[in-house]
Design an enzyme around this catalytic site. Structure first.
Site, PDB file in Angstrom:
ATOM      1  N   ASP A  95     -10.914 -16.491 -12.412  1.00 25.08           N
ATOM      2  CA  ASP A  95     -11.998 -17.002 -11.557  1.00 25.08           C
ATOM      3  C   ASP A  95     -11.862 -18.508 -11.321  1.00 25.08           C
ATOM      4  O   ASP A  95     -11.225 -19.217 -12.082  1.00 25.08           O
ATOM      5  CB  ASP A  95     -13.386 -16.700 -12.131  1.00 25.08           C
ATOM      6  CG  ASP A  95     -13.764 -15.235 -12.044  1.00 25.08           C
ATOM      7  OD1 ASP A  95     -13.198 -14.542 -11.179  1.00 25.08           O
ATOM      8  OD2 ASP A  95     -14.611 -14.783 -12.829  1.00 25.08           O
ATOM      9  N   ARG A  96     -12.508 -18.936 -10.234  1.00 26.96           N
ATOM     10  CA  ARG A  96     -12.548 -20.351  -9.831  1.00 26.96           C
ATOM     11  C   ARG A  96     -11.198 -20.841  -9.322  1.00 26.96           C
ATOM     12  O   ARG A  96     -11.100 -21.349  -8.223  1.00 26.96           O
ATOM     13  CB  ARG A  96     -13.026 -21.258 -10.969  1.00 26.96           C
ATOM     14  CG  ARG A  96     -14.383 -20.925 -11.560  1.00 26.96           C
ATOM     15  CD  ARG A  96     -15.513 -21.227 -10.604  1.00 26.96           C
ATOM     16  NE  ARG A  96     -16.791 -21.260 -11.330  1.00 26.96           N
ATOM     17  CZ  ARG A  96     -17.963 -21.416 -10.740  1.00 26.96           C
ATOM     18  NH1 ARG A  96     -18.030 -21.540  -9.437  1.00 26.96           N
ATOM     19  NH2 ARG A  96     -19.073 -21.427 -11.449  1.00 26.96           N
ATOM     20  N   HIS A 119     -16.229 -23.280 -22.547  1.00 26.66           N
ATOM     21  CA  HIS A 119     -17.375 -22.822 -21.740  1.00 26.66           C
ATOM     22  C   HIS A 119     -18.079 -23.892 -20.917  1.00 26.66           C
ATOM     23  O   HIS A 119     -18.690 -23.571 -19.906  1.00 26.66           O
ATOM     24  CB  HIS A 119     -18.383 -22.138 -22.665  1.00 26.66           C
ATOM     25  CG  HIS A 119     -19.451 -21.340 -21.967  1.00 26.66           C
ATOM     26  ND1 HIS A 119     -19.166 -20.453 -20.945  1.00 26.66           N
ATOM     27  CD2 HIS A 119     -20.788 -21.271 -22.155  1.00 26.66           C
ATOM     28  CE1 HIS A 119     -20.279 -19.879 -20.535  1.00 26.66           C
ATOM     29  NE2 HIS A 119     -21.283 -20.364 -21.256  1.00 26.66           N
ATOM     30  N   ASP A 179     -12.068 -17.315 -20.368  1.00 31.45           N
ATOM     31  CA  ASP A 179     -12.157 -17.759 -18.977  1.00 31.45           C
ATOM     32  C   ASP A 179     -10.764 -18.005 -18.390  1.00 31.45           C
ATOM     33  O   ASP A 179     -10.449 -19.097 -17.918  1.00 31.45           O
ATOM     34  CB  ASP A 179     -13.038 -19.007 -18.848  1.00 31.45           C
ATOM     35  CG  ASP A 179     -14.513 -18.683 -18.962  1.00 31.45           C
ATOM     36  OD1 ASP A 179     -14.840 -17.529 -19.260  1.00 31.45           O
ATOM     37  OD2 ASP A 179     -15.341 -19.590 -18.756  1.00 31.45           O
ATOM     38  N   ASP A 226      -8.553 -23.810 -22.961  1.00 32.05           N
ATOM     39  CA  ASP A 226      -9.036 -22.753 -22.074  1.00 32.05           C
ATOM     40  C   ASP A 226      -8.502 -23.061 -20.684  1.00 32.05           C
ATOM     41  O   ASP A 226      -7.945 -24.125 -20.443  1.00 32.05           O
ATOM     42  CB  ASP A 226     -10.572 -22.653 -22.088  1.00 32.05           C
ATOM     43  CG  ASP A 226     -11.243 -23.760 -21.296  1.00 32.05           C
ATOM     44  OD1 ASP A 226     -10.662 -24.866 -21.200  1.00 32.05           O
ATOM     45  OD2 ASP A 226     -12.339 -23.549 -20.767  1.00 32.05           O
ATOM     46  N   ASN A 247     -16.920 -15.451 -20.953  1.00 28.22           N
ATOM     47  CA  ASN A 247     -17.903 -14.787 -20.093  1.00 28.22           C
ATOM     48  C   ASN A 247     -17.315 -14.341 -18.759  1.00 28.22           C
ATOM     49  O   ASN A 247     -17.850 -13.444 -18.102  1.00 28.22           O
ATOM     50  CB  ASN A 247     -19.119 -15.696 -19.858  1.00 28.22           C
ATOM     51  CG  ASN A 247     -18.773 -16.961 -19.114  1.00 28.22           C
ATOM     52  OD1 ASN A 247     -17.991 -17.776 -19.612  1.00 28.22           O
ATOM     53  ND2 ASN A 247     -19.354 -17.164 -17.944  1.00 28.22           N
ATOM     54  N   HIS A 248     -16.185 -14.930 -18.352  1.00 28.08           N
ATOM     55  CA  HIS A 248     -15.548 -14.506 -17.096  1.00 28.08           C
ATOM     56  C   HIS A 248     -14.654 -13.287 -17.275  1.00 28.08           C
ATOM     57  O   HIS A 248     -14.196 -12.722 -16.271  1.00 28.08           O
ATOM     58  CB  HIS A 248     -14.758 -15.660 -16.479  1.00 28.08           C
ATOM     59  CG  HIS A 248     -15.615 -16.625 -15.720  1.00 28.08           C
ATOM     60  ND1 HIS A 248     -15.790 -16.568 -14.354  1.00 28.08           N
ATOM     61  CD2 HIS A 248     -16.376 -17.649 -16.150  1.00 28.08           C
ATOM     62  CE1 HIS A 248     -16.610 -17.531 -13.975  1.00 28.08           C
ATOM     63  NE2 HIS A 248     -16.984 -18.197 -15.055  1.00 28.08           N
ATOM     64  N   HIS A 282      -8.907 -21.789 -16.217  1.00 29.03           N
ATOM     65  CA  HIS A 282      -9.708 -21.020 -15.262  1.00 29.03           C
ATOM     66  C   HIS A 282      -8.894 -20.662 -14.021  1.00 29.03           C
ATOM     67  O   HIS A 282      -9.198 -21.090 -12.925  1.00 29.03           O
ATOM     68  CB  HIS A 282     -10.947 -21.817 -14.843  1.00 29.03           C
ATOM     69  CG  HIS A 282     -11.941 -22.004 -15.943  1.00 29.03           C
ATOM     70  ND1 HIS A 282     -13.098 -21.281 -16.029  1.00 29.03           N
ATOM     71  CD2 HIS A 282     -11.936 -22.818 -17.018  1.00 29.03           C
ATOM     72  CE1 HIS A 282     -13.774 -21.651 -17.100  1.00 29.03           C
ATOM     73  NE2 HIS A 282     -13.087 -22.580 -17.724  1.00 29.03           N
ATOM     74  N   ARG A 341     -27.488 -21.607 -17.202  1.00 27.46           N
ATOM     75  CA  ARG A 341     -26.685 -20.403 -17.281  1.00 27.46           C
ATOM     76  C   ARG A 341     -27.390 -19.164 -16.754  1.00 27.46           C
ATOM     77  O   ARG A 341     -26.820 -18.376 -16.035  1.00 27.46           O
ATOM     78  CB  ARG A 341     -26.304 -20.138 -18.734  1.00 27.46           C
ATOM     79  CG  ARG A 341     -25.429 -21.198 -19.357  1.00 27.46           C
ATOM     80  CD  ARG A 341     -24.062 -21.190 -18.760  1.00 27.46           C
ATOM     81  NE  ARG A 341     -23.184 -22.112 -19.484  1.00 27.46           N
ATOM     82  CZ  ARG A 341     -22.003 -22.466 -19.068  1.00 27.46           C
ATOM     83  NH1 ARG A 341     -21.533 -22.007 -17.937  1.00 27.46           N
ATOM     84  NH2 ARG A 341     -21.255 -23.300 -19.765  1.00 27.46           N
ATOM     85  N   HIS A 362     -15.890 -18.602 -27.555  1.00 27.43           N
ATOM     86  CA  HIS A 362     -15.931 -19.124 -26.186  1.00 27.43           C
ATOM     87  C   HIS A 362     -17.186 -19.937 -25.913  1.00 27.43           C
ATOM     88  O   HIS A 362     -17.114 -21.084 -25.468  1.00 27.43           O
ATOM     89  CB  HIS A 362     -15.844 -17.993 -25.164  1.00 27.43           C
ATOM     90  CG  HIS A 362     -15.978 -18.501 -23.756  1.00 27.43           C
ATOM     91  ND1 HIS A 362     -14.985 -19.220 -23.134  1.00 27.43           N
ATOM     92  CD2 HIS A 362     -17.009 -18.448 -22.865  1.00 27.43           C
ATOM     93  CE1 HIS A 362     -15.396 -19.581 -21.921  1.00 27.43           C
ATOM     94  NE2 HIS A 362     -16.611 -19.121 -21.730  1.00 27.43           N
TER      95      HIS A 362
END
Length: 337
Positions: A82-83, A265, A79, A51, A111-112, A53, A238, A161
């Site tokens: 983001d970040r 995740h 994901d 994964d 989830n992103h 980010h 979460r 995920h």
């Protein structure tokens, strides 16, 4: 003249943005491709799983270590944005690779991959800053609605995920979910992208949410600052989904005649984590998460015999010359012009 995906990939590998018109065309074609995929895609090993980010240089590091497409088959567990500082470049490259090599690259929704989450954690702002409007953000977030929810490797490794849901006992129940929409706040689809294993529990429990709600009651700047400086804590608290224990995992595997659950995740300081007598693994491929956590990362190489090997790596050296401090300096200079 048709879309030249090889040229797009070559440009993106050099961290050069694609034109907005190209992004629109790529996202539209990718939606057409993804519409033909099940909510649970079946693939065969060998495959390399990870994964990422929005940490573009670390994505390139994954390709250096694991091999470039199409020589290596890849499964990414969500994901993508983001970040990190380069979410646009990261998701642009992965989307082009999926479109170019549809049977060698699999992209699962995380989830992103959500309109709500990306407006809080950076992708929305990055799109506006780099393209001058929200158009590119709309193209990608619309495409996210089409991403599959899970993958099964050789009928024995279930990949998702986040984790499991108390509403889902068999994979057939995943196959009939309506995935073509924004990720809801609750329900089985939300659970698949938000839930986490809890080594101290046997069954399901509601995910802790008190701290998240407290943060959201404060100003948005407080919440963002808190989130970035307490990433490790927030990956546990979460505010969505469930935690689940060893008995839940064992039962799910038995019902579906499988051997292992593979998910992402959760930040793992060593790059990965194996739980419940080797029935579940977490793979984490974003080293030095948010450019401050100091964690290692890994990709999981699944062999044709089902053997699993975590290939651990550190942050790409390019982050030192093109990281947060350099980007901040560039932004300050542009503001002076």
């Amino acid at each position: 003249m048709g879309l030249d995906l090889d040229a797009c990939i070559s440009q993106l590998l050099q961290k050069q943005l694609l034109a907005e018109s190209l992004i629109k065309e790529i996202c539209e074609k990718t939606k057409e491709l993804l519409m033909n995929e099940s909510n649970c895609v079946s693939i065969s090993a060998p495959v390399t799983v990870g994964d990422i980010h929005g940490q573009f240089y670390d994505l390139i590091e994954i390709f250096r270590i694991g091999g470039y497409c199409p020589s290596t088959n890849y499964l990414f567990l969500g994901d993508y944005v983001d970040r990190g500082l380069f979410s646009v470049e990261t998701i642009s490259l992965l989307t082009c690779l999926k479109l170019r090599y549809p049977h060698r690259v699999q992209l699962v929704r995380g989830n992103h991959e959500s309109r709500a989450v990306t407006q809080t954690y950076g992708f929305y702002t990055e799109c506006v800053r780099k393209y001058g409007s929200t158009n590119v953000w709309h193209y990608f977030t619309d495409m996210f609605d089409y991403l599959t929810l899970s993958v099964v490797i050789d009928d024995r490794i279930f990949c998702v995920h986040g984790g499991l849901s108390p509403s889902i006992h068999s994979i057939d129940q995943i196959k009939i979910l309506d995935r073509y929409r924004e990720i809801p706040h609750e329900g089985p689809m939300a659970d698949l992208v938000w839930s986490d294993p809890d080594p101290d529990k046997d069954e399901f429990a509601i995910s802790p949410r008190l701290l998240i709600n407290y943060c959201k009651s404060k100003s948005s700047s407080f919440y963002l600052n808190f989130s970035y400086s307490n990433v490790c804590l927030l990956t546990i608290l979460r505010g969505a989904g469930y935690t689940f224990g060893g008995l839940v995992v064992k039962k799910f595997l038995e019902i579906n005649n499988m051997e292992h659950i593979l998910r992402a995740h959760q930040l793992c300081m060593e790059g990965y984590q194996v739980l419940y007598d080797d029935r579940l693994s977490t793979v984490w491929s974003a080293p030095n998460y948010c450019y401050r956590c100091g964690n290692m990362a890994s990709i999981l190489e699944v062999g044709v015999d089902g053997q699993r090997f975590f290939n651990v790596f550190d942050a790409a050296p390019e982050n030192d010359r093109d990281g947060p401090s350099q980007q901040t300096s560039l932004e300050k200079k542009s503001n002076l012009i």
